[in-house]
Write a protein that holds these residues in place. Structure first.
Motif, PDB file in Angstrom:
ATOM      1  N   THR A   1       9.217  11.775  19.294  1.00 28.93           N
ATOM      2  CA  THR A   1      10.410  10.995  19.651  1.00 28.93           C
ATOM      3  C   THR A   1      10.168   9.497  19.482  1.00 28.93           C
ATOM      4  N   ARG A   2       8.899   9.100  19.360  1.00 34.08           N
ATOM      5  CA  ARG A   2       8.616   7.673  19.214  1.00 34.08           C
ATOM      6  C   ARG A   2       8.689   7.209  17.761  1.00 34.08           C
ATOM      7  N   VAL A   3       9.163   8.078  16.902  1.00 37.80           N
ATOM      8  CA  VAL A   3       9.384   7.666  15.519  1.00 37.80           C
ATOM      9  C   VAL A   3      10.842   7.273  15.405  1.00 37.80           C
ATOM     10  N   THR A   4      11.081   6.049  14.948  1.00 39.60           N
ATOM     11  CA  THR A   4      12.462   5.567  14.917  1.00 39.60           C
ATOM     12  C   THR A   4      13.217   6.128  13.731  1.00 39.60           C
ATOM     13  N   ALA A   5      14.501   5.976  13.805  1.00 40.43           N
ATOM     14  CA  ALA A   5      15.376   6.377  12.702  1.00 40.43           C
ATOM     15  C   ALA A   5      14.942   5.654  11.441  1.00 40.43           C
ATOM     16  N   GLY A   6      15.475   6.087  10.342  1.00 39.15           N
ATOM     17  CA  GLY A   6      15.040   5.522   9.071  1.00 39.15           C
ATOM     18  C   GLY A   6      14.836   6.704   8.157  1.00 39.15           C
ATOM     19  N   PRO A   7      14.336   6.456   6.963  1.00 33.88           N
ATOM     20  CA  PRO A   7      14.174   7.585   6.043  1.00 33.88           C
ATOM     21  C   PRO A   7      13.211   8.610   6.627  1.00 33.88           C
ATOM     22  N   PRO A   8      13.476   9.903   6.423  1.00 31.21           N
ATOM     23  CA  PRO A   8      12.523  10.895   6.910  1.00 31.21           C
ATOM     24  C   PRO A   8      11.232  10.673   6.136  1.00 31.21           C
ATOM     25  N   ARG A   9      10.166  10.345   6.848  1.00 32.03           N
ATOM     26  CA  ARG A   9       8.968   9.934   6.132  1.00 32.03           C
ATOM     27  C   ARG A   9       7.704  10.618   6.631  1.00 32.03           C
ATOM     28  N   PHE A  10       7.864  11.611   7.496  1.00 31.47           N
ATOM     29  CA  PHE A  10       6.669  12.278   8.003  1.00 31.47           C
ATOM     30  C   PHE A  10       6.661  13.771   7.694  1.00 31.47           C
ATOM     31  N   ALA A  11       7.473  14.195   6.721  1.00 30.88           N
ATOM     32  CA  ALA A  11       7.495  15.603   6.351  1.00 30.88           C
ATOM     33  C   ALA A  11       6.107  16.022   5.895  1.00 30.88           C
ATOM     34  N   GLY A  12       5.648  17.157   6.400  1.00 32.94           N
ATOM     35  CA  GLY A  12       4.349  17.664   5.985  1.00 32.94           C
ATOM     36  C   GLY A  12       3.178  17.001   6.682  1.00 32.94           C
ATOM     37  N   LEU A  13       3.484  16.111   7.630  1.00 36.09           N
ATOM     38  CA  LEU A  13       2.413  15.441   8.367  1.00 36.09           C
ATOM     39  C   LEU A  13       2.415  15.886   9.820  1.00 36.09           C
ATOM     40  N   GLY A  14       1.240  15.929  10.434  1.00 39.73           N
ATOM     41  CA  GLY A  14       1.122  16.404  11.816  1.00 39.73           C
ATOM     42  C   GLY A  14       0.475  15.384  12.726  1.00 39.73           C
ATOM     43  N   PRO A  15      -0.817  15.581  13.051  1.00 38.95           N
ATOM     44  CA  PRO A  15      -1.497  14.680  13.984  1.00 38.95           C
ATOM     45  C   PRO A  15      -1.548  13.253  13.452  1.00 38.95           C
ATOM     46  N   ALA A  16      -1.303  12.300  14.337  1.00 38.59           N
ATOM     47  CA  ALA A  16      -1.314  10.902  13.913  1.00 38.59           C
ATOM     48  C   ALA A  16      -1.883  10.026  15.014  1.00 38.59           C
ATOM     49  N   VAL A  17      -2.344   8.847  14.612  1.00 35.22           N
ATOM     50  CA  VAL A  17      -2.803   7.874  15.588  1.00 35.22           C
ATOM     51  C   VAL A  17      -2.469   6.481  15.067  1.00 35.22           C
ATOM     52  N   ALA A  18      -2.031   5.609  15.985  1.00 38.75           N
ATOM     53  CA  ALA A  18      -1.763   4.214  15.637  1.00 38.75           C
ATOM     54  C   ALA A  18      -2.872   3.386  16.272  1.00 38.75           C
ATOM     55  N   VAL A  19      -3.584   2.633  15.450  1.00 38.97           N
ATOM     56  CA  VAL A  19      -4.745   1.876  15.933  1.00 38.97           C
ATOM     57  C   VAL A  19      -4.524   0.384  15.714  1.00 38.97           C
ATOM     58  N   PRO A  20      -4.611  -0.405  16.802  1.00 34.21           N
ATOM     59  CA  PRO A  20      -4.428  -1.852  16.648  1.00 34.21           C
ATOM     60  C   PRO A  20      -5.595  -2.473  15.881  1.00 34.21           C
ATOM     61  N   VAL A  21      -5.285  -3.459  15.069  1.00 32.26           N
ATOM     62  CA  VAL A  21      -6.295  -4.151  14.278  1.00 32.26           C
ATOM     63  C   VAL A  21      -6.293  -5.619  14.686  1.00 32.26           C
ATOM     64  N   GLY A  22      -7.468  -6.162  14.943  1.00 26.93           N
ATOM     65  CA  GLY A  22      -7.517  -7.568  15.314  1.00 26.93           C
ATOM     66  C   GLY A  22      -8.842  -7.890  15.955  1.00 26.93           C
ATOM     67  N   ALA A  23      -9.021  -9.148  16.290  1.00 31.80           N
ATOM     68  CA  ALA A  23     -10.276  -9.553  16.905  1.00 31.80           C
ATOM     69  C   ALA A  23      -9.990 -10.427  18.104  1.00 31.80           C
ATOM     70  N   GLY A  24     -10.899 -10.409  19.044  1.00 30.88           N
ATOM     71  CA  GLY A  24     -10.786 -11.283  20.204  1.00 30.88           C
ATOM     72  C   GLY A  24      -9.503 -11.099  20.977  1.00 30.88           C
ATOM     73  N   GLY A  25      -9.092  -9.836  21.138  1.00 32.65           N
ATOM     74  CA  GLY A  25      -7.923  -9.559  21.960  1.00 32.65           C
ATOM     75  C   GLY A  25      -6.609  -9.907  21.291  1.00 32.65           C
ATOM     76  N   GLN A  26      -6.668 -10.406  20.059  1.00 31.13           N
ATOM     77  CA  GLN A  26      -5.406 -10.697  19.376  1.00 31.13           C
ATOM     78  C   GLN A  26      -5.129  -9.630  18.328  1.00 31.13           C
ATOM     79  N   VAL A  27      -4.031  -8.904  18.528  1.00 29.28           N
ATOM     80  CA  VAL A  27      -3.687  -7.834  17.604  1.00 29.28           C
ATOM     81  C   VAL A  27      -2.941  -8.419  16.406  1.00 29.28           C
ATOM     82  N   ARG A  28      -3.518  -8.225  15.227  1.00 32.91           N
ATOM     83  CA  ARG A  28      -2.906  -8.789  14.017  1.00 32.91           C
ATOM     84  C   ARG A  28      -2.036  -7.776  13.300  1.00 32.91           C
TER      85      ARG A  28
END
Length: 130
Positions: free
Chosen positions: A79-106
């Protein structure tokens, strides 16, 4: 352009480490509560490129705000995938990982595996954080 290069390398490396089918890198849009998908590689990549995602209520946004990885057992039906083109067909497990240094997410890299693949392990998440 140096930052774009760096983000691309991170996305490619993250996809390699985890054997993900898709890696999509999002970065914050200045002065808004949105993130834009700057680059995507792998399965369904074209459907992701250039998308603008709200920070609120999205998997990517959650990782951006919390500064910690956020996972989903099944991104195609999350449910946390927003509207927009269907773009996760055929995909299952996922993870979103923040990228950045020193507490600042870039940015945030979203990794997704094919349907039926295993979830991302803690070991993999540790590797990704570094």
């Amino acid at each position: 352009a140096a930052q774009a290069e760096v983000l691309k390398l991170i996305a490619e490396r993250a996809r390699e480490i985890t054997g993900a089918a898709l890696a999509a890198m999002s970065t914050p849009v200045k002065d808004t509560d949105t993130l834009t998908v700057e680059l995507a590689i792998g399965q369904q990549a074209e459907a992701h490129r250039g998308l603008v995602l709200p920070v609120d209520g999205t998997l990517t946004g959650e990782a951006f705000t919390s500064g910690a990885p956020v996972s989903s057992p099944d991104i195609a039906h999350d449910t946390r995938v927003t509207a927009g083109p269907p773009r996760f067909a055929g995909l299952g497990p996922a993870v979103a990982v923040p990228v950045g240094a020193g507490g600042q997410v870039r940015g945030v890299v979203l990794l997704a595996r094919g349907t039926g693949a295993g979830n991302f392990s803690d070991t993999e998440l540790e590797l990704l954080k570094s």
